[in-house]
Motif scaffolding. Sequence first.
Motif: not given
Length: 142
Positions: A43-71
Amino acid sequence: SVKRMDINLSNCFIAVDDFDKALVFYRDVLGLEVRNDVAYEGMRWVTVGSPSQPDVNIVLEPPVADPGAAPADREAAAELLAKGLLRGVNFSTDDCDATFEHIRAAGGEVLQEPIDQFYGVRDCAFRDPSGNMLRFGQPRKQ
């Protein structure tokens, strides 16, 4: 008396089904900076954010971010994402109309053109490449 805690938003999460398309939208169209790109158990997580808000992150993640999730759970989440039923985020802007024109010109999928809302903002809405609704609002001039 209750002791006041100082808490601030640090991370919010948006499910995406294609990281390359998501990066083109969030980085290249919206102008957010990429702060982290992490892979774990396929899986992959990509963190992005506004340069004017260095302490606030938006994490782009898989729809189910749990490797043990049921199919079946993964499939259900992917279907909700594809229908646009998962929540996106709201952004503030100092010029809703200019933001709208910029995103539309870049090929953004328009959900709502800029309008004055009864609750005190002028806003517009788009879908990101994964189907999430994103709103862009500015306080309405009194």
